[in-house]
Write a protein that holds these residues in place. Structure first.
Motif, PDB file in Angstrom:
ATOM      1  N   ASP A 128       0.930  -1.054   0.036  1.00  0.00           N
ATOM      2  CA  ASP A 128      -0.012   0.072  -0.030  1.00  0.00           C
ATOM      3  C   ASP A 128       0.921   1.293   0.098  1.00  0.00           C
ATOM      4  OD1 ASP A 128       0.969  -0.578   2.511  1.00  0.00           O
ATOM      5  OD2 ASP A 128      -0.892   0.726   3.413  1.00  0.00           O
ATOM      6  N   PHE A 129       2.009   1.170   0.522  1.00  0.00           N
ATOM      7  CA  PHE A 129       2.937   2.357   0.807  1.00  0.00           C
ATOM      8  C   PHE A 129       3.546   2.721  -0.497  1.00  0.00           C
ATOM      9  CE2 PHE A 129       5.257  -1.160   2.358  1.00  0.00           C
ATOM     10  CZ  PHE A 129       6.516  -1.011   1.575  1.00  0.00           C
ATOM     11  N   PHE A 130       3.739   1.507  -1.428  1.00  0.00           N
ATOM     12  CA  PHE A 130       4.283   1.847  -2.865  1.00  0.00           C
ATOM     13  C   PHE A 130       3.282   2.551  -3.741  1.00  0.00           C
ATOM     14  CE2 PHE A 130       5.082   0.780  -7.222  1.00  0.00           C
ATOM     15  CZ  PHE A 130       6.550   1.149  -7.231  1.00  0.00           C
ATOM     16  N   GLN A 131       1.896   2.004  -3.766  1.00  0.00           N
ATOM     17  CA  GLN A 131       0.796   2.361  -4.619  1.00  0.00           C
ATOM     18  C   GLN A 131       0.603   3.732  -4.219  1.00  0.00           C
ATOM     19  OE1 GLN A 131      -2.449  -0.740  -4.330  1.00  0.00           O
ATOM     20  NE2 GLN A 131      -0.992  -2.024  -4.980  1.00  0.00           N
ATOM     21  N   ALA A 132       0.602   4.036  -2.836  1.00  0.00           N
ATOM     22  CA  ALA A 132       0.021   5.456  -2.391  1.00  0.00           C
ATOM     23  C   ALA A 132       1.026   6.465  -3.150  1.00  0.00           C
ATOM     24  CB  ALA A 132      -0.010   5.464  -0.959  1.00  0.00           C
ATOM     25  N   GLN A 133       2.321   6.235  -3.132  1.00  0.00           N
ATOM     26  CA  GLN A 133       3.333   7.174  -3.498  1.00  0.00           C
ATOM     27  C   GLN A 133       3.387   7.053  -5.128  1.00  0.00           C
ATOM     28  OE1 GLN A 133       4.629   9.043  -1.626  1.00  0.00           O
ATOM     29  NE2 GLN A 133       5.035   8.457   0.206  1.00  0.00           N
ATOM     30  N   ARG A 134       3.173   6.083  -5.758  1.00  0.00           N
ATOM     31  CA  ARG A 134       2.825   5.876  -7.136  1.00  0.00           C
ATOM     32  C   ARG A 134       1.776   6.887  -7.659  1.00  0.00           C
ATOM     33  NH1 ARG A 134       2.773   0.263  -9.981  1.00  0.00           N
ATOM     34  NH2 ARG A 134       0.789   0.191  -8.750  1.00  0.00           N
ATOM     35  N   GLU A 135       0.701   6.953  -7.091  1.00  0.00           N
ATOM     36  CA  GLU A 135      -0.715   7.449  -7.363  1.00  0.00           C
ATOM     37  C   GLU A 135      -0.330   8.999  -7.215  1.00  0.00           C
ATOM     38  OE1 GLU A 135      -3.687   6.217  -4.974  1.00  0.00           O
ATOM     39  OE2 GLU A 135      -3.797   4.159  -5.984  1.00  0.00           O
ATOM     40  N   ARG A 136       0.417   9.605  -6.278  1.00  0.00           N
ATOM     41  CA  ARG A 136       0.712  10.911  -5.807  1.00  0.00           C
ATOM     42  C   ARG A 136       1.801  10.970  -5.053  1.00  0.00           C
ATOM     43  NH1 ARG A 136      -2.521   9.551  -1.753  1.00  0.00           N
ATOM     44  NH2 ARG A 136      -2.437  10.625   0.157  1.00  0.00           N
ATOM     45  N   ASP A 137       2.191  12.199  -4.848  1.00  0.00           N
ATOM     46  CA  ASP A 137       3.272  12.421  -3.628  1.00  0.00           C
ATOM     47  C   ASP A 137       2.575  12.501  -2.532  1.00  0.00           C
ATOM     48  OD1 ASP A 137       5.312  13.216  -2.146  1.00  0.00           O
ATOM     49  OD2 ASP A 137       5.921  14.847  -3.363  1.00  0.00           O
ATOM     50  N   ALA A 138       2.625  11.465  -1.654  1.00  0.00           N
ATOM     51  CA  ALA A 138       1.801  11.195  -0.420  1.00  0.00           C
ATOM     52  C   ALA A 138       2.900  11.751   0.699  1.00  0.00           C
ATOM     53  CB  ALA A 138       1.458   9.874  -0.114  1.00  0.00           C
ATOM     54  N   GLY A 139       3.906  12.569   0.537  1.00  0.00           N
ATOM     55  CA  GLY A 139       4.916  13.036   1.597  1.00  0.00           C
ATOM     56  C   GLY A 139       5.419  11.808   2.302  1.00  0.00           C
ATOM     57  N   THR A 140       5.511  11.926   3.556  1.00  0.00           N
ATOM     58  CA  THR A 140       5.939  10.864   4.594  1.00  0.00           C
ATOM     59  C   THR A 140       4.672  10.068   4.641  1.00  0.00           C
ATOM     60  OG1 THR A 140       7.715  12.169   5.428  1.00  0.00           O
ATOM     61  CG2 THR A 140       6.988  10.360   6.517  1.00  0.00           C
ATOM     62  N   TYR A 141       4.650   8.691   4.130  1.00  0.00           N
ATOM     63  CA  TYR A 141       3.440   7.998   4.285  1.00  0.00           C
ATOM     64  C   TYR A 141       3.754   6.771   5.301  1.00  0.00           C
ATOM     65  CZ  TYR A 141      -0.400   4.732   3.048  1.00  0.00           C
ATOM     66  OH  TYR A 141      -1.566   3.961   3.144  1.00  0.00           O
ATOM     67  N   ILE A 142       2.605   6.533   6.089  1.00  0.00           N
ATOM     68  CA  ILE A 142       2.908   5.560   7.244  1.00  0.00           C
ATOM     69  C   ILE A 142       1.976   4.323   6.912  1.00  0.00           C
ATOM     70  CG2 ILE A 142       2.876   4.799   9.604  1.00  0.00           C
ATOM     71  CD1 ILE A 142       3.521   7.755  10.262  1.00  0.00           C
ATOM     72  N   SER A 143       2.619   3.202   6.509  1.00  0.00           N
ATOM     73  CA  SER A 143       1.610   2.161   6.029  1.00  0.00           C
ATOM     74  C   SER A 143       0.910   1.355   7.235  1.00  0.00           C
ATOM     75  CB  SER A 143       2.663   1.124   5.206  1.00  0.00           C
ATOM     76  OG  SER A 143       3.442   0.471   6.091  1.00  0.00           O
ATOM     77  N   ALA A 144       0.059   0.524   6.876  1.00  0.00           N
ATOM     78  CA  ALA A 144      -0.497  -0.397   7.771  1.00  0.00           C
ATOM     79  C   ALA A 144       0.780  -1.836   8.050  1.00  0.00           C
ATOM     80  CB  ALA A 144      -1.666  -1.385   7.261  1.00  0.00           C
ATOM     81  N   PRO A 145       0.781  -2.421   9.105  1.00  0.00           N
ATOM     82  CA  PRO A 145       1.645  -3.487   9.505  1.00  0.00           C
ATOM     83  C   PRO A 145       1.643  -4.479   8.456  1.00  0.00           C
ATOM     84  CG  PRO A 145       0.058  -2.840  11.462  1.00  0.00           C
ATOM     85  CD  PRO A 145      -0.401  -2.163  10.224  1.00  0.00           C
ATOM     86  N   PHE A 146       2.494  -5.214   8.257  1.00  0.00           N
ATOM     87  CA  PHE A 146       2.763  -6.329   7.074  1.00  0.00           C
ATOM     88  C   PHE A 146       4.053  -7.027   7.686  1.00  0.00           C
ATOM     89  CE2 PHE A 146       5.289  -2.631   5.655  1.00  0.00           C
ATOM     90  CZ  PHE A 146       6.417  -3.186   5.498  1.00  0.00           C
ATOM     91  N   ARG A 147       4.182  -8.229   6.950  1.00  0.00           N
ATOM     92  CA  ARG A 147       5.471  -9.092   7.243  1.00  0.00           C
ATOM     93  C   ARG A 147       6.346  -8.968   6.152  1.00  0.00           C
ATOM     94  NH1 ARG A 147       6.687 -12.529  10.931  1.00  0.00           N
ATOM     95  NH2 ARG A 147       4.676 -12.406  11.926  1.00  0.00           N
TER      96      ARG A 147
END
Length: 718
Positions: A128-147
């Motif tokens: 999700d943090f990659f897709q969010a930045q690809r769609e727009r400049d999301a600034g400093t983006y904090i993702s949901a937990p993952f493994r």
């Protein structure tokens, strides 16, 4: 008459039951409210600690991303894919236990560099943090937990977008932080298993939590807590009667800086009231004993008026004695509480000053480096940076005043002739007191010298004079006098037995009432208008007196003026020591810059990163260590180092302890200490250079050059 007496004693018997019951009920209700207030305060303070910790972690993450961005900003993807970049990322991650990994991925989600090994066939395009930045400049983006795919460790990402010069998406940089790091930290602050600490995003996604619930389940949309965030986004406190398991719970939450994150701490209301239930037993026992005593006295009173009168006489005498003893005990307890309060506030302010010095060190370092990168001719940007530097330097001045109160300032005591000191600053005192105040000095012909820091004593005296001037807005008499006092072995006093010199500042101004006098030594307490005082003047005087081995005594009554007495240890009669200005390392003699390899040791990641950046900007090679033990391991592994620069106040091993071990293992290794808090007893005997926080890049450069020059001089003599 007998009927009247009988009726009176029947009323007394009824009162012996009703009055204790009423007092018991009132005390129980008051104690319940007080217990809940204390519990609320504890929950809010714990939430503040969680917030401060989270802010420090994410600020460190921002700094790491900034350093990484600076490193690869102008590199091509082939250059980024080189092993040197991954080695840099591994070195960057090493001292940060909260960081799982650091990565650089291109626009297709392919990882090009990382702090550890990875499968080049695996991409992060679906994160999700990659897709969010690809769609727009999301600034400093904090993702949901993952493994993590490479680490197989529970993580959440803090990412930034990389863009081409024309603004197109060109991949991301991100660090993976450990939710378990937060959970373990929160577990250390929780004393009751029914307390829950949570870190979550503003949209309800849970990042870390101490309860066994699944962190992948977000808060429901209609959750009461989410509605509270909408009403008070910065933070708040509330009680929810429909909490987990149906029990009533108290919640406190705070926003984590400017990030879309919140820290939440909750406790079971029943657990908060456990102490109240215990108090009910004590209150009931006291009420029962009191009721029983009243019943017994009433029964005895029924046996005759004479016996009643005799019993009442004895009871009155007993109550008077009890009141006298109670008053004495309360007065003694009040003195103990006041001393404990001042000691606790002193420790708190000293700790705050130490932390602020660390923060100001980072701020000044960053501003200094930023100023170098401002294009020539951009005067507006230079003014803004210079304004920020001046603000940080004012903050440094404030921390010095806080250290004065907490007895953490570095003093240079000597033998001081107080009358001579007052005569030397007579013009300053008269100009500071103003034209409507008449200043008079009264000193005996042979006043013994005092053992005190002359510069700090001048500042303390000036503060007392300014306070006296402000208390005499319509004019008045200000008297500065001195006398000698002796505290005996059997004398009840806060001071140890010995001889003292008392410097008094007496005014006939408006004076202080009891409430103001009780709080006037508290830091930041002031009765002056906004912008007319910081509330640190008397606190500084108090700190100087206590640190010197004396005390500050204040006598004041409303409309009768104030007397401030500064008790100072008496010194042996010998020529006074004249203190010369100490410019410190920042004023060292200019010399050609000698580049060297520096082992930098600091437990604060922000200070470690900013100081390393300043040293690298000067051209030095830096090896970073987050603790004394790690520094010893690095040297033991054979690292080539010319100089060790270490923070003093570190957990596990202080800077002096590290220097002591280096004298055994590396006796020729020069060591320089950096500290934001003056450890008087230790640093006074340390035969090594000390650089005080906050410091500028020029001060750091001069200190390093001074150490290297001394080392070269010693080598030439050999």
């Amino acid at each position: 008459m007998p009927k009247l007496t009988l009726r009176l004693h029947k009323l007394l018997i009824a009162a012996s039951l009703i009055v204790p019951a009423g007092l018991f009920s009132a005390a129980a209700l008051h104690n319940r409210a007080e217990t809940l207030r204390e519990g609320q305060g504890a929950i809010i303070r714990t939430t503040a600690v969680m917030d401060e910790h989270a802010q420090k972690v994410f600020e460190t993450g921002e700094l790491v991303l900034g350093r990484l961005d600076d490193r690869i900003h102008h590199l091509s993807w082939d250059e980024i894919s080189a092993p040197e970049t991954s080695a840099f990322l591994a070195q960057l991650k090493a001292p940060l236990e909260q960081v799982v990994s650091i990565w650089v991925a291109d626009a297709q989600g392919v990882v090009r560099a990382g702090s550890q090994n990875w499968d080049p066939r695996v991409t992060i395009e679906g994160r999700d943090f990659f897709q969010a930045q690809r769609e727009r400049d999301a600034g400093t983006y904090i993702s949901a937990p993952f493994r993590g795919k490479a680490t197989q460790i529970a993580s959440f990402a803090v990412s930034r977008r990389r863009s081409t010069p024309d603004g197109h998406f060109d991949g991301i940089i991100h660090i993976a932080l450990s939710p378990d790091y937060f959970t373990q930290y929160y577990a250390t602050t929780i004393l009751d298993p029914r307390q829950i600490a949570t870190l979550l995003r503003a949209d309800g996604v849970v990042i870390a939590r101490t309860s066994p619930h699944d962190i992948n389940v977000p808060l429901p949309t209609k959750d009461r807590f989410k509605r509270r965030i909408e009403q008070a986004p910065q933070g708040g406190f509330f009680v929810n009667d429909a909490g987990e398991g149906g029990e009533e719970r108290a919640y406190a939450y705070r926003a984590v800086g400017t990030h879309p994150l919140y820290v939440v701490f909750s406790a079971d209301m029943a657990a908060l009231l456990n102490r109240w239930y215990a108090n009910l037993i004590s209150f009931g026992a006291v009420a029962g004993v009191a009721s029983l005593m009243l019943l017994l006295m009433s029964w005895m009173a029924l046996r005759g008026v004479k016996s009643t009168a005799m019993a009442m006489t004895r009871l009155t005498a007993t109550m008077n004695e009890l009141q006298r003893e109670t008053a004495q005990r309360e007065a003694a307890e009040q003195r103990v509480r006041q001393a404990q309060k001042m000691e606790a506030v002193g420790q708190l302010t000293g700790g705050i000053a130490h932390d602020f010095n660390n923060l100001l060190t980072v701020i000044l370092a960053s501003l200094s480096l930023l100023r170098k990168r401002i294009p020539a001719g951009d005067e507006r940007a230079l003014r803004l940076v210079d304004n920020a530097v001046q603000g940080a330097e004012r903050g440094a001045s404030l921390t010095q005043r806080l250290l004065a109160f907490s007895r953490g300032q570095a003093l240079k005591p000597g033998v001081v002739d107080i009358p001579e000191l007052v005569r030397g600053m007579a013009d300053l005192l008269r100009s500071s007191s103003g034209p409507v105040v008449q200043v008079e000095t009264r000193f005996p012909l042979a006043l013994a010298p005092a053992y005190v820091d002359a510069n700090q004593l001048e500042l303390a005296l000036l503060n007392l004079v300014v306070n006296a001037r402000d208390a005499m807005s319509e004019g008045g008499q200000l008297t500065i006098s001195g006398r000698e006092e002796q505290v005996g072995v059997r004398q009840v006093s806060d001071l140890p037995p010995g001889d003292y010199v008392v410097l008094s500042v007496i005014d006939n101004g408006e004076g202080m009432d009891e409430a103001t006098l009780a709080r006037c030594l508290d830091p930041f307490f002031t009765t002056k208008g906004v912008g007319k005082g910081t509330g640190l003047g008397l606190s500084m005087v108090y700190g100087l007196a206590a640190q010197t081995g004396g005390r500050l005594v204040l006598h004041s009554r409303k409309a009768e003026g104030t007397t401030a007495e500064l008790w100072l240890p008496r010194a042996e009669a010998r020529p006074a020591i004249v203190l010369q200005p100490d410019g410190g390392p920042s004023e060292a003699r200019a010399a050609p810059l000698t580049l060297c390899a520096v082992l930098l040791v600091d437990d604060d990641p922000l200070v470690l990163a900013s100081t390393a950046t300043m040293l690298e900007d000067l051209g030095h090679t830096v090896v970073a260590a987050a603790s004394g033990r790690q520094a010893l391991d690095i040297l033991g592994a054979g690292a080539s180092v010319d100089l060790v620069v270490t923070d003093q106040a570190m957990p596990g091993m202080t800077g002096l302890q590290l220097a002591s071990q280096l004298q055994q293992s590396h006796p020729k290794m020069p060591v320089m200490l950096i500290t934001g808090y003056a450890d008087r007893d230790e640093l006074a005997t340390a035969a090594m250079p000390v650089l005080y926080k906050p410091f500028s890049q020029n001060a750091l450069k001069a200190a390093i050059q001074s150490c290297v020059s001394e080392l070269q001089g010693a080598a030439e003599e050999v």
